[in-house]
Design an enzyme around this catalytic site. Structure first.
Site, PDB file in Angstrom:
ATOM      1  N   VAL A  90      43.265  53.057  37.487  1.00  0.00           N
ATOM      2  CA  VAL A  90      42.602  54.246  38.025  1.00  0.00           C
ATOM      3  C   VAL A  90      41.261  53.784  38.569  1.00  0.00           C
ATOM      4  O   VAL A  90      40.500  53.112  37.886  1.00  0.00           O
ATOM      5  CB  VAL A  90      42.365  55.312  36.925  1.00  0.00           C
ATOM      6  N   HIS A  98      40.201  58.352  47.435  1.00  0.00           N
ATOM      7  CA  HIS A  98      40.565  59.771  47.361  1.00  0.00           C
ATOM      8  C   HIS A  98      39.332  60.670  47.441  1.00  0.00           C
ATOM      9  O   HIS A  98      39.432  61.822  47.823  1.00  0.00           O
ATOM     10  CB  HIS A  98      41.351  60.062  46.081  1.00  0.00           C
ATOM     11  N   GLU A 153      49.951  49.971  43.895  1.00  0.00           N
ATOM     12  CA  GLU A 153      49.874  51.367  44.343  1.00  0.00           C
ATOM     13  C   GLU A 153      50.567  51.509  45.690  1.00  0.00           C
ATOM     14  O   GLU A 153      49.957  51.862  46.684  1.00  0.00           O
ATOM     15  CB  GLU A 153      48.403  51.832  44.430  1.00  0.00           C
ATOM     16  N   HIS A 156      49.967  54.623  48.240  1.00  0.00           N
ATOM     17  CA  HIS A 156      48.627  55.057  48.663  1.00  0.00           C
ATOM     18  C   HIS A 156      48.414  54.658  50.129  1.00  0.00           C
ATOM     19  O   HIS A 156      48.369  53.477  50.453  1.00  0.00           O
ATOM     20  CB  HIS A 156      47.591  54.404  47.754  1.00  0.00           C
TER      21      HIS A 156
HETATM   22 ZN    ZN Z   1      45.953  56.789  45.760  1.00  0.00          ZN
END
Ligand code: ZN
Length: 185
Positions: A90, A98, A153, A156
């Site tokens: 994270v 984001h 990820e 993304h």
């Molecule tokens: Zn993301």
């Protein structure tokens, strides 16, 4: 071409004008039409992409990060170890794309788990192949994790504009490498 990563925090005065796309997801209004076009073209191919994450406020990112840290401290890690480990999964608040409104996480409607198999879905395969045409790049290619400092990820997508995205795709770069290339021109 805002670079946001572990070493490059979002500027203090950062401001974004948001537009809603798909239910309650918001993105920077400058990228909304490209995103909608990409999703509708994918759907016209019989695919079912869904946005699972879009613009996040700093406090939302903080909450997500703290939850992950807690998982590690509950497991017996020290606070600093836990923060280090959490940061691979994270993004640290203030360093998440984001929070800029320029990034979205997109998954297959038929497979919404964020794990390795996501990459095998028809939706991800189509997006990885075609997103550059709409100005989006797969931001954290797995083979670039030493540079991006993000583990995994493959859902993304980050908007960088069609011209930049095309160069990045053709030369198999990540954003950090591309910006370094631009700086050395
Ligand atoms: Zn993301």
């Amino acid at each position: 071409l805002l670079l946001v990563n572990k070493n490059n925090k979002i500027p203090e005065n950062f401001d974004v004008e948001l537009e809603t796309v798909e239910k309650n997801h918001k993105v920077d209004k400058r990228i909304a039409s490209s995103l909608k076009q990409m999703l509708s073209d994918a759907r016209n191919q019989g695919l079912s992409p869904v946005i699972c994450s879009s613009y996040r406020t700093n406090s939302k990112q903080t909450q997500l990060f703290n939850n992950k840290v807690k998982q590690y401290t509950d497991f017996g890690y020290s606070n600093s170890e836990a923060e280090e480990l959490a940061s691979y999964w994270v993004t640290i608040p203030g360093t998440s794309e984001h929070e800029t409104g320029l990034a979205v996480d997109i998954v297959s409607k038929n497979y919404q788990k964020l794990d390795e198999q996501q990459e095998e879905t028809a939706e991800q395969k189509w997006l990885m192949e075609n997103s550059y045409k709409y100005g989006f790049i797969l931001r954290y290619p797995t083979d670039k994790k030493d540079i991006t400092m993000i583990n995994y990820e493959p859902w993304h997508y980050r908007y960088v504009g069609i011209e930049n995205a095309t160069y990045i795709k053709e030369h198999d770069l990540c954003l950090e490498e591309y910006i370094e290339y631009l700086n050395n021109l």
